[in-house]
Design a protein around this motif. Sequence first.
Motif, PDB file in Angstrom:
ATOM      1  N   GLY B  33     -29.316 -31.387 -74.612  1.00 52.34           N
ATOM      2  CA  GLY B  33     -30.625 -31.765 -75.152  1.00 52.34           C
ATOM      3  C   GLY B  33     -30.513 -32.600 -76.407  1.00 52.34           C
ATOM      4  O   GLY B  33     -31.131 -32.305 -77.423  1.00 52.34           O
ATOM      5  N   GLU B  36     -33.170 -38.772 -76.285  1.00 53.69           N
ATOM      6  CA  GLU B  36     -34.415 -39.100 -75.593  1.00 53.69           C
ATOM      7  C   GLU B  36     -34.205 -40.418 -74.866  1.00 53.69           C
ATOM      8  O   GLU B  36     -33.816 -41.410 -75.465  1.00 53.69           O
ATOM      9  CB  GLU B  36     -35.554 -39.225 -76.613  1.00 53.69           C
ATOM     10  N   SER B 380     -39.491 -23.087 -87.676  1.00 48.89           N
ATOM     11  CA  SER B 380     -40.269 -23.791 -86.649  1.00 48.89           C
ATOM     12  C   SER B 380     -41.763 -23.510 -86.770  1.00 48.89           C
ATOM     13  O   SER B 380     -42.581 -24.388 -86.544  1.00 48.89           O
ATOM     14  CB  SER B 380     -39.765 -23.407 -85.263  1.00 48.89           C
ATOM     15  N   ASN B 384     -44.511 -26.332 -87.244  1.00 47.08           N
ATOM     16  CA  ASN B 384     -45.629 -26.484 -86.312  1.00 47.08           C
ATOM     17  C   ASN B 384     -46.946 -26.654 -87.053  1.00 47.08           C
ATOM     18  O   ASN B 384     -47.814 -27.406 -86.627  1.00 47.08           O
ATOM     19  CB  ASN B 384     -45.735 -25.271 -85.399  1.00 47.08           C
ATOM     20  N   CYS B 828     -38.719 -36.262 -78.259  1.00 53.15           N
ATOM     21  CA  CYS B 828     -38.637 -35.223 -77.235  1.00 53.15           C
ATOM     22  C   CYS B 828     -37.414 -35.444 -76.382  1.00 53.15           C
ATOM     23  O   CYS B 828     -37.374 -36.342 -75.548  1.00 53.15           O
ATOM     24  CB  CYS B 828     -39.906 -35.114 -76.407  1.00 53.15           C
ATOM     25  N   ALA B 831     -33.889 -32.272 -72.235  1.00 52.78           N
ATOM     26  CA  ALA B 831     -33.154 -31.007 -72.256  1.00 52.78           C
ATOM     27  C   ALA B 831     -33.673 -30.142 -71.131  1.00 52.78           C
ATOM     28  O   ALA B 831     -34.881 -30.031 -70.932  1.00 52.78           O
ATOM     29  CB  ALA B 831     -33.346 -30.312 -73.596  1.00 52.78           C
ATOM     30  N   SER B 833     -33.682 -27.056 -70.947  1.00 58.70           N
ATOM     31  CA  SER B 833     -34.394 -25.858 -71.411  1.00 58.70           C
ATOM     32  C   SER B 833     -35.865 -26.139 -71.672  1.00 58.70           C
ATOM     33  O   SER B 833     -36.687 -25.231 -71.681  1.00 58.70           O
ATOM     34  CB  SER B 833     -33.731 -25.345 -72.688  1.00 58.70           C
ATOM     35  N   LEU B 834     -36.190 -27.418 -71.902  1.00 61.05           N
ATOM     36  CA  LEU B 834     -37.585 -27.738 -72.217  1.00 61.05           C
ATOM     37  C   LEU B 834     -38.396 -28.051 -70.968  1.00 61.05           C
ATOM     38  O   LEU B 834     -39.601 -28.217 -71.036  1.00 61.05           O
ATOM     39  CB  LEU B 834     -37.645 -28.954 -73.154  1.00 61.05           C
TER      40      LEU B 834
END
Lengths: 356, 845
Positions: B33, B36, B380, B384, B828, B831, B833-834
């Motif tokens: 990951g 991009e 995080s 956010n 972004c 990855a 996992s995303l």
Amino acid sequence: KEEGKITLTFNVDHGYLEGLVRGMKAGILTSTDYHNLAQCDTLEDMKLHLQSTDYGKLLSSSEEDLTVSLVDSKLRANLVTEFSCLRSNALPPLSTFLDYITYSYMIDNVVMLITGALKQRDVAELLPRCHPLGAFDQMAAVGIARTPTELYSAILVDTPLAPFFQDAVSESNLDEMEAEILRNKLYKAYIESFHSFCKNIGGVTADIMCPVLEFEADRRTFIITVNSFGTELSGADKSALYPSCGKLYPEGLRLLAKAEDHEQVKAVANCYPEYKLIFDDPEPGADFKTLEDRFFEQEVKLNMLAFLQQFHFGVFYSYVKLKEQESRNIVWIAECVTQRQKSKIHNYIPIFPGTH
Amino acid sequence: MSSLLRGEEMCLAQLFLQSGSAYDCISELGELGLVEFRDLNPSVTAFQRKHVNEIKKCEEMERILGYLLREVKKADISLPERDVNPVAPLPKHVMAIMEQLQRLEVELGEVTRNKEKLQRNLLELTEYTHMLRITRKFVQRTAEREPLQVQYEEFPFLEKETMMDYSSMQRLGAKLGFISGLIQRVKIEAFERMLWRVCKGYTILSYAEVEEYLENPDTGEPTKCVVFLISYWGDQIGQKVKKICDCYHCHVYPYPSSNEERNDVVEGLRTRIQDLHTVLNRTEDYLRQVLIKASESVYTWVIQVKKMKAIYYILNLCSFDVTNKCLIAEVWCPVNDIPTLRRALEEGSRKSGATVPSFVNRIPTSDTPPTLIKTNKFTSGFQNIVDAYGVGSYREVNPAPFTIITFPFLFAVMFGDLGHGVIMAVFAAWMVLCENNRKLKNTRNEIWNTFFEGRYIILMMGLFSIYTGLIYNDCFSKSLNIFGSGWSVKAMGWTKEQWENNRFLTLDPNVTGVFKGPYPLGIDPIWNLASNRLTFLNSYKMKMSVILGIIHMSFGVILSTYNYLHFRKKYNLYLVFLPELLFLLCLFGYLVFMILYKWLAFSAKDSRHAPSILIHFINMFLMQGDGLQPLYPGQTGLQIFLVVIAVLSVPVLLLGKPVYLYWLHNGSHRLGLYRGYERVRRNSEEELYLMRAHDMEEGSSHSDLSSSGENPTEEFDFADELLHQAIHTIEYCLGCVSNTASYLRLWALSLAHAQLSEVLWAMVMRVGLRMDSTLGVLFLVPVFGLFAVLTVSILLVMEGLSAFLHALRLHWVEFQNKFYGGTGVKFCPFAFSLLPSSFEHDGLL
């Protein structure tokens, strides 16, 4: 006064559904979508493209190989799902309005079953071909009837179609011609009833729906006239089939009943600016379009107008009709793709051109 | 830390992937990951891309997997552990998976079809037995009734017929026939009506309900059915009856003509039903076995297919080079991660056994890179909060690290209560401790997820609330007397009459011994008893809010220098930052100074002469102060000086930057140098050289290439710049006043919270405490319950949310608009996992 009341309390009863239908309308394919679809080489490509639209996984969730008829039935099932969602959440008078939309499909189904029975087809074979929007319990028994009276008194008396039978009752045996006449008589009664229903609701609904239904009535009148050339149908017979709620009523209907060929029909249409366009000769450079397609085009135009106003039922009718047109378009493109008729692929009728 | 403050430094890189190893390389990158990808063929529609067939294959597999998962769900088999993370399968192994899946699908389909057939069969047989059982009753009943001579007046003909035997009827040319079967109960009425209409009464219909619910074979729902028996005369009518039965989807079964036959059939049915049951059980066992076997590996397959599809999707974004032997991909990548990227590519090439390695090549670009700020589970949440306002522009100062402290602090100022803070902190600490609990993590409850995602924020908010609660000395609206109050009532020497005759007594700090010095931490607990407590606290909290607000805003203004320095806009330092800071500090900073001065300079003795700061502050603007006693010598002169500086800084702020830029543009084109983002390029002299050469070809100015066009270029528009600066100036100067006032919400919310908890105590808890009998103890239990529920629901949840929102606003508007642009694009990465899985979306996993 009544109008004001309906507008004021509209959202209480029907606001949710109107919002829903406007949301669904936003998913109608745009010209870019059509452009992309028209570039496809196989049905699989079309499936891939439709995945990125609101149809989503509609086509990809089946194991069978994709065929045009499968596409057609999937699209139809999709429309039926949406419609039944609307119908099951609807309150009167919207529920009645939505029921009225289904009646036209019921009429088509009845006639289809009768003609099928005349050709000695099995009911089990005919039923899947009926439009699911016009399904009703007694459908399978339609084939029993021998005369319109029998059809009415034995089978359809319990269905919502019963009131439309007033003028259609006759003792003559059902044959194909008779079935077609029956269809037109029922349709005439239906469209007149629908027209007066919308008029009674009043307000914006009447403003939007009446022109649409008047157009529908006139379209049927023209089609009946054009199709009657070369049959033994007399002028009086014909005028009994013409719906009387359209713009052609009464003078245009009288003239059309007398019309003997295409030129005479065209002469009648020339008196009405909106129909003059349809019957005009195509420009030399433009593609040739059938009369049916021109009527469809005009219908799409009228239906698009419905979305310009709020607080009325017309959006529901228009949405169903536009969605049907969209299905026809997709099926047309799919047909062209499978038969490798790339040149004709652009003969679909665009809905909401210019929106992206 | 620097990466948290500014975000990662990014660069555009070209990946040259050998076509043989591209799949493995991208699989490696997906696991990490890191990067991009950019779409290199945006003009090609989705179905015309290179790997569209592979994607279709993946979708086919997804469809089968969806079918498998649904069947597994239906059979109520739990999926095994989900912690496996298989790598994407090699393209050559895909066929094996595909085959396995297809075989499973076919097998499963066959078994299910068989099962359905058997079930349908069983249903038919049960229906048949029901029918036989019930119709026997009809016959018996008619047999009993016959002597009673049932009168069918409507059908005189029928009445006669019933008396005749079958043979005489045959002679009449009409045959008595029976049709019997089952129909759904809802349909029976319409069915009867139509029968009557169509057959004009030449039929007799008798029916009875089946007591049990039978499964509807189409929907699988249990429905009530009705057994009916139609007796009719004549073949023609029989035809019609049959058609009507078809129409109503009746299940028609042959009607036995005699009792013996009936008994035989019943006997036969019983054995067949038993047989069917055993077969059905076997089939179900087998089906279950197949499903259990499938469920073991279905999760792995889901992940593998998901990854594979993602890889092909990425491959579709790449373009081929001229020789068609290698794929070119363009990626955004953090500069620091380039070595990792190289290693990943090497690993990918090694795995696929390619002879020619894949490699990375950094390329210069004029595009603004996406913003990447690496976070951990603690930061995080705060990031956010900032990102919700706007993702920072590339390399802009990121407010998140400061937010970590200021946000909970400002929240706590409004939420200051030791008890509530403890509850909140304990709740958050529980979430933090259980954060690896899968049940908490994977719940689909959105509200819970919101809390869970913000657990560290809540923890910090709780801890800070404990601190401010201690300062306010509030614990569920009561004060804690930990260190002993600094006030002594005894020293006042009040007599007994004074005690008895006065409802209120005033403690005078000027009397020796009454005030022994300030309480060591926070507000003295004696204020909890004082009638002027509110006045005292209001004054204190209001001034505190202003002080905190000014500090917060000045900090924001100071942070803007980091941006100016980093983006090489030094002139902004003098032309924007300095006047802004002067304006703020000369007016409102001075207000803070006055507040502090008053606190320090006036003690209890001369508190009667303490001046009103408000009046002084107003007089400062009016430049008069003759009537008032000055706070300190030289006050008037200083005040006039400050006001003049503040007023002078406004035109500087308004005109300075546009005029300077105008001069820069008209005076010297030569001044435009490589600035800002080209730092990336500087790493390679060669590239820089290439860049220059490229510039010459293009014939454009250097500044064209710099990232955000900070240098004035040909299209410099003085009027435009002036207008922007004018808007900024007006917004800033007015904002200073309104933002300072906005910070008063700290005071207002804090007051509301304290008062609300006090009301709750007085109205609920005190009622329970007042009852001084044994009954009172019992009464206290429900009262405490009510108190606890109201405390949590109103004070913690509702008040907490409102304080949270206000803290959010103070950060977004008052703090961040001093320096934060927030116009960037989030990085972004590709990855695995995303990637969302469509099955999670459908709720299948």
